[in-house]
Write a protein that holds these residues in place. Sequence first.
Motif, mmCIF file in Angstrom:
data_model
loop_
_atom_site.group_PDB
_atom_site.id
_atom_site.type_symbol
_atom_site.label_atom_id
_atom_site.label_comp_id
_atom_site.label_asym_id
_atom_site.label_seq_id
_atom_site.Cartn_x
_atom_site.Cartn_y
_atom_site.Cartn_z
ATOM 1 N N LEU A 1 0.849 -1.225 -0.157
ATOM 2 C CA LEU A 1 0.162 0.115 -0.001
ATOM 3 C C LEU A 1 1.009 1.212 -0.124
ATOM 4 C CD1 LEU A 1 -2.727 -0.635 2.645
ATOM 5 C CD2 LEU A 1 -3.083 -0.561 0.106
ATOM 6 N N ASP B 1 -6.108 7.282 5.828
ATOM 7 C CA ASP B 1 -6.643 7.626 4.263
ATOM 8 C C ASP B 1 -5.975 8.778 3.796
ATOM 9 O OD1 ASP B 1 -8.019 5.264 4.631
ATOM 10 O OD2 ASP B 1 -9.866 6.080 5.192
ATOM 11 N N LEU C 1 -2.656 7.683 2.201
ATOM 12 C CA LEU C 1 -2.852 7.246 1.088
ATOM 13 C C LEU C 1 -3.427 7.992 -0.148
ATOM 14 C CD1 LEU C 1 -4.742 3.863 2.324
ATOM 15 C CD2 LEU C 1 -2.264 4.059 1.621
ATOM 16 N N ASN D 1 -0.388 8.484 -2.724
ATOM 17 C CA ASN D 1 -0.627 7.604 -3.998
ATOM 18 C C ASN D 1 -1.857 7.697 -4.487
ATOM 19 O OD1 ASN D 1 -0.059 5.862 -6.080
ATOM 20 N ND2 ASN D 1 1.009 4.306 -5.006
ATOM 21 N N GLN E 1 -3.316 4.889 -6.976
ATOM 22 C CA GLN E 1 -3.450 3.836 -6.592
ATOM 23 C C GLN E 1 -4.893 3.506 -6.287
ATOM 24 O OE1 GLN E 1 -1.027 1.263 -3.627
ATOM 25 N NE2 GLN E 1 -2.032 2.729 -2.481
ATOM 26 N N LEU E 2 -5.583 4.646 -5.579
ATOM 27 C CA LEU E 2 -6.873 4.694 -5.325
ATOM 28 C C LEU E 2 -7.851 4.733 -6.524
ATOM 29 C CD1 LEU E 2 -9.358 4.917 -3.417
ATOM 30 C CD2 LEU E 2 -9.060 7.351 -3.444
ATOM 31 N N GLY F 1 -7.738 1.072 -7.940
ATOM 32 C CA GLY F 1 -8.666 0.242 -7.066
ATOM 33 C C GLY F 1 -10.105 0.648 -7.274
ATOM 34 N N VAL G 1 -11.310 4.079 1.468
ATOM 35 C CA VAL G 1 -10.042 4.329 0.738
ATOM 36 C C VAL G 1 -8.953 3.291 0.719
ATOM 37 C CG1 VAL G 1 -8.137 5.586 0.493
ATOM 38 C CG2 VAL G 1 -10.344 6.721 0.810
ATOM 39 N N GLU G 2 -8.561 2.783 2.022
ATOM 40 C CA GLU G 2 -7.722 1.681 2.299
ATOM 41 C C GLU G 2 -8.149 0.613 1.650
ATOM 42 O OE1 GLU G 2 -6.570 1.169 6.589
ATOM 43 O OE2 GLU G 2 -5.092 -0.390 5.939
ATOM 44 N N SER H 1 -7.658 0.913 -2.163
ATOM 45 C CA SER H 1 -6.169 0.755 -2.480
ATOM 46 C C SER H 1 -5.476 -0.507 -2.241
ATOM 47 C CB SER H 1 -5.452 1.693 -1.495
ATOM 48 O OG SER H 1 -6.058 3.125 -1.560
ATOM 49 N N ASN H 2 -6.035 -1.511 -1.689
ATOM 50 C CA ASN H 2 -5.567 -2.728 -1.677
ATOM 51 C C ASN H 2 -5.756 -3.777 -2.943
ATOM 52 O OD1 ASN H 2 -4.232 -3.719 0.922
ATOM 53 N ND2 ASN H 2 -6.024 -2.987 1.710
#
Lengths: 431, 164
Positions: free
Chosen positions: A8, A97, A100, A104, A107-108, A111, A215-216, A219-220
Amino acid sequence: MSHAERPLTAMIDPVTGPPDCAAYERAGGWQATRTALRTLAPAEVVDIVTRSRLRGRGGAGFGTGQKWSFVPREPASERCKYLIANADEMEPGTFKDRWLMEGNPLQLVEGMLLAAYAIQAGHGIIFLRGEYHLARTRLHDAIAQARHGGWLGQDILGSGFSFDIHVHVSAGRYICGEETALLTALEGRRATPRSKPPFPQTGGLWGAPSVVNNVETLSNLPHIIANGPEWFAGLGIGPDGGTKIYGVSGRVRRPGAWELPIGTPLREIIEEHAGGMQPGYGLRALLPGGASTAFVDDTALDMAMDYASVEKAGSRLGTGMAIILDDRTCPVGMLRNLEHFFAQESCGWCTPCRDGLPWVERLLDAIEAGTGMAEDIDQLDRHARMLGTPGHTFCAHAPGAMAPLASGLKLFARDFADHIAGRGCPLRHAA
Amino acid sequence: MSIAEQPLSGDLRAEIRALAQAEPHPRGASVAALRLVQAHMGWISTPHLNEVADVLGMSAADLDGIATYFNLLFRRPVGRHVIMLCDSVSCWIMGRERLCAHLCHTLDIQPGQTTADDAITFLPIVCLGHCDHAPAMLVDDTLYGDVDTPTLDHLIDTLREPPP
């Protein structure tokens, strides 16, 4: 810890700022999108995410694949559906969040694209809290770059799947983080939660099938699709899959946030990563996952920070961001601060929450100020039980508010008694 | 006539109409439209609220219900700068009460008020997600962490400089 084990945050560099689209791609970004849109059916993406054992990182911990599985299966071209990123990070003590999104944002975006493909949603919305100005700028920039690169828009990678993202900048109120209140807010109404059913997956935003993911959590997804569900499941220690962003605030040597295997012991997070308590301060108790989780004391330090273990210790993993109560801070004062927050942030829709939480706050005010009476403890206890029972109030706001109070009344019984007998806060007098 | 009483510009009305058209129902643009007015005017006066309601096809009372629900939408004038000092738990533990007292004393106002020179409005705010650098505050669009009294004093001096 190796690079690959913190997927992440591997690309987050506070010095250079967020990666642009090219740097993101060089570091492995968009690979998952190519795989998904070219080789996987939407149902296969749902299946992979289910097998990865990813659970929601916003606090409730619902299985992500399972959440998606309730969405009607029609293709995006045939039915209006929404994929919404819950970026209304407002749980006191929580700052993951923002990290993140600022670090990045692509990345979100990726995702969200993968989640949207899985549930066949054509419309993406990031519900961003109004105070996150830097995140807003960086998300707008990331979305523009993704559009320019052909990762958002019509017929992405020639797959026939179309998807775009709009950022909704909110204007405050903690309750907007509750997924049905969030939908109500997006529809231009006062953000009161809705009753379920209908669940958002079948009747969400404007009545259309909708999924709201943290969000997290979102993002994974690029890493799960790129590296496979077994890899992701294997990152965790214990029953849950993946890494988790853990954080510590309060009087520790190095407050901060770290990406660690989910299930990392609480003691390791506080003592190794946060560096232990500041000199002259001892650890009294802590809220393991934000303001709406129950206090645990130092006897819980060896618990694994996974969903089941924290629940077994009488609390919740919540956001995984711990708030430390030290031995020189008044527990009654801390509870008063917490209940002021919850009373202020009640949406006011249902009577027990709207009227009960301010009453709790007033009782704590009185006890802290030295005008509390012994009966006030019973009254607080009654509120903790009444408002703390799910179903007595319309949503989970009041039960969340009562989690620190109910546990605090037990753990700090002596402090409460001292406040009442001594007509005020002993720590405040000493200060 | 003060800016709060002047009609919204044609451009601003057009922007609000565009926001409304991008939504499945115009009311979906309520918060975005009110934020837009506030970004231009500093706050949302009743004449401006009425105009936005008219563009969105809502009653003024309905829209005011939204405007008064969200704490970042201002229905009263604010100063040229807004200081929001976090009052949530981590910042409280790390000493935000002392900073609050210092701000009240230095600015000679209580939280929720604006200084006599209209330079600064001081408001409490919920957790800003900067808890590893508590105490935290937001000044206009800028986030500050590890705030102490010298930082505050320096900042207040800067914010009090008269507008060009």
